[in-house]
Design a protein around this motif. Structure first.
Motif, PDB file in Angstrom:
ATOM      1  N   UNK A 136       4.693   9.676  14.985  1.00 19.20           N
ATOM      2  CA  UNK A 136       4.773   8.256  15.135  1.00 19.20           C
ATOM      3  C   UNK A 136       3.510   7.526  15.396  1.00 19.20           C
ATOM      4  N   UNK A 137       2.794   8.496  16.436  1.00 19.70           N
ATOM      5  CA  UNK A 137       0.777   8.619  16.534  1.00 19.70           C
ATOM      6  C   UNK A 137       0.342   8.638  15.381  1.00 19.70           C
ATOM      7  N   UNK A 138       0.666   9.593  14.366  1.00 18.61           N
ATOM      8  CA  UNK A 138      -0.305   9.125  13.279  1.00 18.61           C
ATOM      9  C   UNK A 138       0.432   8.365  12.234  1.00 18.61           C
ATOM     10  N   UNK A 139       1.436   7.851  12.175  1.00 22.43           N
ATOM     11  CA  UNK A 139       1.476   6.294  11.556  1.00 22.43           C
ATOM     12  C   UNK A 139       0.987   5.175  11.992  1.00 22.43           C
ATOM     13  N   UNK A 140       1.002   5.185  13.534  1.00 20.85           N
ATOM     14  CA  UNK A 140       0.095   4.413  14.370  1.00 20.85           C
ATOM     15  C   UNK A 140      -1.539   3.484  14.151  1.00 20.85           C
ATOM     16  N   UNK A 141      -1.342   5.201  13.658  1.00 20.19           N
ATOM     17  CA  UNK A 141      -2.840   5.062  13.508  1.00 20.19           C
ATOM     18  C   UNK A 141      -3.732   4.941  11.976  1.00 20.19           C
ATOM     19  N   UNK A 142      -2.803   5.644  11.349  1.00 17.41           N
ATOM     20  CA  UNK A 142      -3.162   5.190   9.292  1.00 17.41           C
ATOM     21  C   UNK A 142      -2.861   3.803   9.449  1.00 17.41           C
ATOM     22  N   UNK A 143      -1.424   3.183  10.184  1.00 19.22           N
ATOM     23  CA  UNK A 143      -1.188   1.625   9.544  1.00 19.22           C
ATOM     24  C   UNK A 143      -2.756   0.937  10.505  1.00 19.22           C
ATOM     25  N   UNK A 144      -3.065   0.919  11.253  1.00 19.00           N
ATOM     26  CA  UNK A 144      -3.645   0.079  12.202  1.00 19.00           C
ATOM     27  C   UNK A 144      -5.163   0.826  11.829  1.00 19.00           C
ATOM     28  N   UNK A 145      -5.843   2.047  11.518  1.00 13.04           N
ATOM     29  CA  UNK A 145      -7.483   1.988  11.571  1.00 13.04           C
ATOM     30  C   UNK A 145      -7.446   2.274   9.791  1.00 13.04           C
ATOM     31  N   UNK A 146      -8.695   1.402   9.370  1.00  9.93           N
ATOM     32  CA  UNK A 146      -9.302   1.140   8.007  1.00  9.93           C
ATOM     33  C   UNK A 146     -10.816   1.447   7.536  1.00  9.93           C
ATOM     34  N   UNK A 147     -10.561   2.371   6.999  1.00  6.67           N
ATOM     35  CA  UNK A 147     -12.225   2.980   6.499  1.00  6.67           C
ATOM     36  C   UNK A 147     -13.304   1.560   5.898  1.00  6.67           C
ATOM     37  N   UNK A 148     -13.772   0.964   5.829  1.00  5.07           N
ATOM     38  CA  UNK A 148     -14.895   0.039   5.182  1.00  5.07           C
ATOM     39  C   UNK A 148     -15.109   0.644   3.723  1.00  5.07           C
ATOM     40  N   UNK A 149     -14.348  -1.113   2.977  1.00  8.78           N
ATOM     41  CA  UNK A 149     -14.353  -0.050   1.614  1.00  8.78           C
ATOM     42  C   UNK A 149     -12.944  -0.407   0.793  1.00  8.78           C
ATOM     43  N   UNK A 150     -12.155   0.561   1.882  1.00  4.56           N
ATOM     44  CA  UNK A 150     -10.689   1.365   1.148  1.00  4.56           C
ATOM     45  C   UNK A 150      -9.541  -0.298   1.173  1.00  4.56           C
ATOM     46  N   UNK A 151      -9.903   0.299  -0.183  1.00  5.58           N
ATOM     47  CA  UNK A 151      -8.592  -0.641  -0.797  1.00  5.58           C
ATOM     48  C   UNK A 151      -6.905  -0.557  -0.356  1.00  5.58           C
ATOM     49  N   UNK A 152      -6.724  -1.055   1.055  1.00  7.47           N
ATOM     50  CA  UNK A 152      -5.352  -0.748   1.476  1.00  7.47           C
ATOM     51  C   UNK A 152      -5.599  -2.393   2.090  1.00  7.47           C
ATOM     52  N   UNK A 153      -3.567  -2.485   2.582  1.00  3.04           N
ATOM     53  CA  UNK A 153      -3.152  -3.397   2.953  1.00  3.04           C
ATOM     54  C   UNK A 153      -2.237  -3.155   4.090  1.00  3.04           C
ATOM     55  N   UNK A 154      -1.837  -4.091   5.188  1.00  2.00           N
ATOM     56  CA  UNK A 154      -0.971  -4.644   6.482  1.00  2.00           C
ATOM     57  C   UNK A 154       0.962  -4.363   5.534  1.00  2.00           C
ATOM     58  N   UNK A 155       0.818  -5.578   4.478  1.00  2.00           N
ATOM     59  CA  UNK A 155       1.708  -5.267   3.420  1.00  2.00           C
ATOM     60  C   UNK A 155       2.404  -3.726   3.414  1.00  2.00           C
ATOM     61  N   UNK A 156       1.733  -3.324   2.342  1.00  2.00           N
ATOM     62  CA  UNK A 156       1.787  -1.939   1.342  1.00  2.00           C
ATOM     63  C   UNK A 156       2.099  -0.833   2.803  1.00  2.00           C
ATOM     64  N   UNK A 157       0.927  -1.037   3.476  1.00  3.27           N
ATOM     65  CA  UNK A 157       1.737   0.538   4.843  1.00  3.27           C
ATOM     66  C   UNK A 157       2.485   0.204   5.040  1.00  3.27           C
ATOM     67  N   UNK A 158       2.919  -1.108   5.844  1.00  2.00           N
ATOM     68  CA  UNK A 158       4.297  -1.971   6.245  1.00  2.00           C
ATOM     69  C   UNK A 158       5.405  -1.522   5.238  1.00  2.00           C
ATOM     70  N   UNK A 159       5.849  -1.535   3.890  1.00  2.00           N
ATOM     71  CA  UNK A 159       6.447  -1.777   2.889  1.00  2.00           C
ATOM     72  C   UNK A 159       6.759  -0.138   2.299  1.00  2.00           C
ATOM     73  N   UNK A 160       5.636   1.051   2.565  1.00  3.79           N
ATOM     74  CA  UNK A 160       5.937   2.158   2.180  1.00  3.79           C
ATOM     75  C   UNK A 160       6.588   2.713   4.157  1.00  3.79           C
ATOM     76  N   UNK A 161       6.177   2.562   5.068  1.00  6.95           N
ATOM     77  CA  UNK A 161       7.091   2.960   6.583  1.00  6.95           C
ATOM     78  C   UNK A 161       9.128   2.480   6.631  1.00  6.95           C
ATOM     79  N   UNK A 162       8.559   1.382   5.651  1.00  6.53           N
ATOM     80  CA  UNK A 162      10.073   0.475   5.648  1.00  6.53           C
ATOM     81  C   UNK A 162      11.061   1.271   4.353  1.00  6.53           C
ATOM     82  N   UNK A 163      10.902   1.501   3.699  1.00  8.07           N
ATOM     83  CA  UNK A 163      10.948   2.584   2.107  1.00  8.07           C
ATOM     84  C   UNK A 163      10.774   3.901   2.857  1.00  8.07           C
TER      85      UNK A 163
END
Length: 305
Positions: A136-163
């Motif tokens: 669970x900590x790993x998921x929270x860490x992944x969603x809450x932290x992003x490297x500069x310039x990385x193509x990622x979105x909160x919506x996409x991460x949360x959609x993956x969690x919902x799936x």
């Protein structure tokens, strides 16, 4: 054939291959999304997989039926299957394969958490509790932290969690209803038969069905329909019948590892420190959760629908 008491060499090879297939499928989905609207693509995939499954069942003389005594639960897993792939295809369209791989394959974590409260014999103890916390900590860490310039979105991460939650819901429904009493092919039949029309109908609300369609996108859709959605999951069901469930589940930690590697290999995705930390926490958590405690007995399915 009686179930084997441990994973042998051939079983290990097949399970590693299945983990690779699932990770590579995310690459194929991202490529296919370049030619098809994601939800429409998921609907076509279910329809093609249904055709392949029916052909396979006729060839192997398996009964082709949608039994009335599992009607409610059958429709339920079909709707969950549809929602799972709406969210998954959207997630891969919006964020990176690496992030989706880490978050989506935490499904055993959420299944174990629900099982702790609702499944006989599913109570978490000792190392399993620690595994749940780490994953669970790993998921929270992944969603809450992003490297500069990385193509990622909160919506996409949360959609993956919902799936992942939908996938866990399917597994839970199968284990606690009369669906556990029917053939794996019939379980998959319910999921595909319900999800195909639902996904195609829902796709009307997500814009044009086609994007920049090319032959590679059609090939990707055919690959998903046959190798993954039909024969891939049938192989998974077969492995569950041949080997202990805990042993089969323990290989699930390989899928996020392979997904991260493939995201870097095929798309040059930036792998920052937050990805390594999240991946380590999730994989360690999955290993601990799937570690079979002494005296463990698998839960029995109830007879309700």
């Amino acid at each position: 054939m009686p179930q084997k008491d441990k994973i042998d060499f051939s079983g290990a090879i097949m399970l590693v291959g299945f983990a690779l297939l699932l990770a590579f499928n995310q690459v194929v989905i991202k490529v296919t999304n370049g030619g098809f609207q994601p939800v429409f693509s998921a609907g076509i995939r279910s329809g093609l997989a249904l055709f392949v499954l029916l052909s396979w069942m006729r060839l192997t003389r398996k009964p082709i039926t949608l039994s009335q005594h599992v009607l409610r639960s059958g429709i339920g897993i079909g709707l969950l299957f549809a929602l799972e792939f709406v969210l998954l295809f959207m997630a891969i369209d919006l964020t990176t394969v690496s992030r989706v791989g880490i978050i989506f394959y935490t499904m055993p974590v959420w299944l174990a958490l629900v099982g702790h409260f609702y499944l006989p014999g599913g109570r978490l103890q000792g190392a399993s509790v620690l595994g749940l916390v780490l994953a669970t900590a790993g998921v929270i860490w992944a969603i809450g932290n992003r490297s500069e310039g990385q193509q990622a979105s909160w919506v996409g991460d949360l959609a993956a969690l919902g799936a992942a939650w939908c996938w866990a819901g399917i597994a839970l429904t199968v284990r606690t209803s009369r669906l556990s009493q029917i053939l794996p092919e019939q379980q998959l039949l319910w999921q595909l038969a319900v999800s195909a029309p639902v996904l195609l109908l829902v796709s009307l609300g997500f814009g044009p069905a086609l994007r920049d369609l090319q032959i590679i996108h059609v090939a990707g859709l055919l690959f998903q329909s046959t190798a993954v959605a039909c024969f891939g999951f049938l192989s998974w069901f077969w492995l569950l019948k041949q080997y202990p469930t805990s042993g089969v589940a323990s290989f699930s930690f390989l899928s996020p590892v392979f997904a991260v590697i493939m995201g870097w290999l095929f798309f040059g995705e930036q792998i920052g420190s937050e990805i390594y930390i999240a991946l380590g926490l999730v994989c360690l958590g999955l290993i601990l959760i799937n570690k079979k405690p002494a005296g463990h007995r698998p839960p029995e399915a109830r007879g309700d629908d």
